[in-house]
Design a protein around this motif. Structure first.
Motif, PDB file in Angstrom:
ATOM      1  N   GLY A  17       0.817  -1.208   0.000  1.00  0.00           N
ATOM      2  CA  GLY A  17       0.000   0.000   0.000  1.00  0.00           C
ATOM      3  C   GLY A  17       0.846   1.251   0.000  1.00  0.00           C
ATOM      4  O   GLY A  17       0.556   2.215  -0.704  1.00  0.00           O
ATOM      5  N   ASN A  18       1.912   1.250   0.783  1.00  0.00           N
ATOM      6  CA  ASN A  18       2.823   2.392   0.805  1.00  0.00           C
ATOM      7  C   ASN A  18       3.512   2.562  -0.543  1.00  0.00           C
ATOM      8  O   ASN A  18       3.730   3.686  -0.987  1.00  0.00           O
ATOM      9  CB  ASN A  18       3.867   2.225   1.914  1.00  0.00           C
ATOM     10  N   ALA A  19       3.868   1.464  -1.174  1.00  0.00           N
ATOM     11  CA  ALA A  19       4.523   1.526  -2.481  1.00  0.00           C
ATOM     12  C   ALA A  19       3.594   2.164  -3.512  1.00  0.00           C
ATOM     13  O   ALA A  19       4.030   2.972  -4.331  1.00  0.00           O
ATOM     14  CB  ALA A  19       4.963   0.138  -2.935  1.00  0.00           C
ATOM     15  N   VAL A  20       2.329   1.831  -3.473  1.00  0.00           N
ATOM     16  CA  VAL A  20       1.361   2.405  -4.410  1.00  0.00           C
ATOM     17  C   VAL A  20       1.246   3.909  -4.197  1.00  0.00           C
ATOM     18  O   VAL A  20       1.232   4.693  -5.149  1.00  0.00           O
ATOM     19  CB  VAL A  20      -0.015   1.709  -4.280  1.00  0.00           C
ATOM     20  N   VAL A  21       1.195   4.341  -2.950  1.00  0.00           N
ATOM     21  CA  VAL A  21       1.149   5.776  -2.644  1.00  0.00           C
ATOM     22  C   VAL A  21       2.414   6.451  -3.149  1.00  0.00           C
ATOM     23  O   VAL A  21       2.362   7.521  -3.769  1.00  0.00           O
ATOM     24  CB  VAL A  21       0.965   6.003  -1.125  1.00  0.00           C
ATOM     25  N   GLN A  22       3.563   5.829  -2.928  1.00  0.00           N
ATOM     26  CA  GLN A  22       4.829   6.392  -3.404  1.00  0.00           C
ATOM     27  C   GLN A  22       4.857   6.486  -4.924  1.00  0.00           C
ATOM     28  O   GLN A  22       5.322   7.485  -5.483  1.00  0.00           O
ATOM     29  CB  GLN A  22       6.002   5.546  -2.917  1.00  0.00           C
ATOM     30  N   LEU A  36       9.443   4.139 -10.454  1.00  0.00           N
ATOM     31  CA  LEU A  36       9.934   2.797 -10.769  1.00  0.00           C
ATOM     32  C   LEU A  36      10.582   2.124  -9.564  1.00  0.00           C
ATOM     33  O   LEU A  36      10.470   0.911  -9.401  1.00  0.00           O
ATOM     34  CB  LEU A  36      10.892   2.844 -11.957  1.00  0.00           C
ATOM     35  N   LYS A  37      11.231   2.904  -8.690  1.00  0.00           N
ATOM     36  CA  LYS A  37      11.782   2.325  -7.461  1.00  0.00           C
ATOM     37  C   LYS A  37      10.667   1.756  -6.599  1.00  0.00           C
ATOM     38  O   LYS A  37      10.756   0.645  -6.086  1.00  0.00           O
ATOM     39  CB  LYS A  37      12.561   3.381  -6.672  1.00  0.00           C
ATOM     40  N   ALA A  38       9.596   2.532  -6.440  1.00  0.00           N
ATOM     41  CA  ALA A  38       8.452   2.062  -5.649  1.00  0.00           C
ATOM     42  C   ALA A  38       7.784   0.866  -6.319  1.00  0.00           C
ATOM     43  O   ALA A  38       7.360  -0.084  -5.654  1.00  0.00           O
ATOM     44  CB  ALA A  38       7.450   3.199  -5.442  1.00  0.00           C
ATOM     45  N   MET A  39       7.695   0.898  -7.660  1.00  0.00           N
ATOM     46  CA  MET A  39       7.091  -0.207  -8.391  1.00  0.00           C
ATOM     47  C   MET A  39       7.924  -1.473  -8.235  1.00  0.00           C
ATOM     48  O   MET A  39       7.379  -2.572  -8.079  1.00  0.00           O
ATOM     49  CB  MET A  39       6.941   0.167  -9.861  1.00  0.00           C
ATOM     50  N   PHE A  42       7.125  -2.853  -4.940  1.00  0.00           N
ATOM     51  CA  PHE A  42       5.778  -3.416  -4.954  1.00  0.00           C
ATOM     52  C   PHE A  42       5.760  -4.791  -5.612  1.00  0.00           C
ATOM     53  O   PHE A  42       5.217  -5.751  -5.058  1.00  0.00           O
ATOM     54  CB  PHE A  42       4.825  -2.462  -5.678  1.00  0.00           C
ATOM     55  N   ILE A  43       6.366  -4.897  -6.783  1.00  0.00           N
ATOM     56  CA  ILE A  43       6.380  -6.173  -7.499  1.00  0.00           C
ATOM     57  C   ILE A  43       7.110  -7.232  -6.682  1.00  0.00           C
ATOM     58  O   ILE A  43       6.745  -8.411  -6.696  1.00  0.00           O
ATOM     59  CB  ILE A  43       6.997  -6.009  -8.912  1.00  0.00           C
ATOM     60  N   SER A  44       8.113  -6.807  -5.934  1.00  0.00           N
ATOM     61  CA  SER A  44       8.871  -7.757  -5.107  1.00  0.00           C
ATOM     62  C   SER A  44       8.052  -8.326  -3.954  1.00  0.00           C
ATOM     63  O   SER A  44       8.434  -9.338  -3.367  1.00  0.00           O
ATOM     64  CB  SER A  44      10.127  -7.080  -4.550  1.00  0.00           C
ATOM     65  N   THR A  45       6.917  -7.702  -3.619  1.00  0.00           N
ATOM     66  CA  THR A  45       6.071  -8.228  -2.538  1.00  0.00           C
ATOM     67  C   THR A  45       5.145  -9.340  -3.019  1.00  0.00           C
ATOM     68  O   THR A  45       4.520 -10.012  -2.202  1.00  0.00           O
ATOM     69  CB  THR A  45       5.193  -7.125  -1.897  1.00  0.00           C
ATOM     70  N   ILE A  46       5.070  -9.547  -4.336  1.00  0.00           N
ATOM     71  CA  ILE A  46       4.185 -10.581  -4.872  1.00  0.00           C
ATOM     72  C   ILE A  46       4.808 -11.938  -4.567  1.00  0.00           C
ATOM     73  O   ILE A  46       5.934 -12.215  -4.986  1.00  0.00           O
ATOM     74  CB  ILE A  46       3.967 -10.398  -6.384  1.00  0.00           C
ATOM     75  N   TYR A  68       0.719  -2.153 -17.022  1.00  0.00           N
ATOM     76  CA  TYR A  68      -0.490  -1.505 -17.520  1.00  0.00           C
ATOM     77  C   TYR A  68      -1.535  -1.377 -16.409  1.00  0.00           C
ATOM     78  O   TYR A  68      -2.106  -0.311 -16.193  1.00  0.00           O
ATOM     79  CB  TYR A  68      -1.066  -2.283 -18.706  1.00  0.00           C
ATOM     80  N   VAL A  69      -1.774  -2.451 -15.699  1.00  0.00           N
ATOM     81  CA  VAL A  69      -2.760  -2.429 -14.613  1.00  0.00           C
ATOM     82  C   VAL A  69      -2.327  -1.469 -13.511  1.00  0.00           C
ATOM     83  O   VAL A  69      -3.126  -0.671 -13.015  1.00  0.00           O
ATOM     84  CB  VAL A  69      -2.984  -3.850 -14.045  1.00  0.00           C
ATOM     85  N   MET A  70      -1.055  -1.514 -13.132  1.00  0.00           N
ATOM     86  CA  MET A  70      -0.582  -0.659 -12.046  1.00  0.00           C
ATOM     87  C   MET A  70      -0.704   0.815 -12.402  1.00  0.00           C
ATOM     88  O   MET A  70      -1.177   1.617 -11.597  1.00  0.00           O
ATOM     89  CB  MET A  70       0.859  -1.021 -11.692  1.00  0.00           C
ATOM     90  N   PHE A  71      -0.298   1.186 -13.618  1.00  0.00           N
ATOM     91  CA  PHE A  71      -0.417   2.585 -14.017  1.00  0.00           C
ATOM     92  C   PHE A  71      -1.881   2.990 -14.163  1.00  0.00           C
ATOM     93  O   PHE A  71      -2.245   4.115 -13.837  1.00  0.00           O
ATOM     94  CB  PHE A  71       0.362   2.863 -15.298  1.00  0.00           C
ATOM     95  N   SER A  72      -2.723   2.092 -14.620  1.00  0.00           N
ATOM     96  CA  SER A  72      -4.161   2.385 -14.722  1.00  0.00           C
ATOM     97  C   SER A  72      -4.752   2.682 -13.352  1.00  0.00           C
ATOM     98  O   SER A  72      -5.556   3.597 -13.190  1.00  0.00           O
ATOM     99  CB  SER A  72      -4.912   1.210 -15.347  1.00  0.00           C
ATOM    100  N   LEU A  73      -4.336   1.918 -12.362  1.00  0.00           N
ATOM    101  CA  LEU A  73      -4.842   2.134 -10.996  1.00  0.00           C
ATOM    102  C   LEU A  73      -4.327   3.433 -10.391  1.00  0.00           C
ATOM    103  O   LEU A  73      -4.912   3.933  -9.435  1.00  0.00           O
ATOM    104  CB  LEU A  73      -4.471   0.947 -10.106  1.00  0.00           C
ATOM    105  N   LEU A  74      -3.254   3.984 -10.947  1.00  0.00           N
ATOM    106  CA  LEU A  74      -2.737   5.268 -10.470  1.00  0.00           C
ATOM    107  C   LEU A  74      -3.483   6.440 -11.105  1.00  0.00           C
ATOM    108  O   LEU A  74      -3.138   7.591 -10.892  1.00  0.00           O
ATOM    109  CB  LEU A  74      -1.240   5.378 -10.766  1.00  0.00           C
TER     110      LEU A  74
END
Length: 153
Positions: A17-22, A36-39, A42-46, A68-74
């Protein structure tokens, strides 16, 4: 709630959640490096899944869809597989001030990705837009299962 939440909300969930905010805040400041650092985090938490198709999480198409999904959600303008006269760019993002043209590679070379953007003229259709056009090369690692590195020009 205090008793149940710890069983359903794990540390990784909060970190994601923090990564998405960042990501959102960085993108709003046109800080693609920070985004991209935050992304990457985030991807590393999967979590690793053993019961998925062997190559599904290690294809460029998988990571293209994920971005695509991550940027769409932003809540930014994003397209994938955008065609032009010479080819197809992987991800296109438009903010109020900047257009990002992204080429993704799997275990690839960042300089070759940037060269592909130039050779295929991916930026030309956006030059008269008035916004700054930025090239972004992103390399994913099949071993790390996340973004390994990137280069922004």
């Amino acid at each position: 709630m205090r008793i149940l939440v710890p069983y359903y909300v794990h540390t990784n969930t909060l970190e994601a959640g923090n990564a998405v905010v960042q990501m959102y805040l960085a993108l709003r400041k046109d800080d693609m490096d920070g985004c991209l650092k935050a992304m990457q985090e985030f991807i590393s938490t999967i979590p690793y899944q053993e019961n998925t198709l062997k190559d599904a999480p290690t294809t460029e198409a998988h990571f293209t869809a994920m971005l695509y999904v991550m940027f769409s959600l932003l809540n930014v303008y994003v397209e994938s597989q955008v065609r032009n006269a010479k080819g197809r760019l992987d991800i296109l993002i438009k903010t109020d001030t900047t257009i990002y043209v992204m080429e993704l590679k799997m275990n690839g070379d960042l300089d070759k990705a940037l060269q592909q953007i130039d050779e295929k003229d991916y930026t030309i259709p956006f030059k008269s837009d008035g916004r700054k056009v930025v090239k972004v090369a992103i390399n994913f690692s099949t071993e790390d299962r996340t973004i390994k590195e990137w280069k922004i020009e």
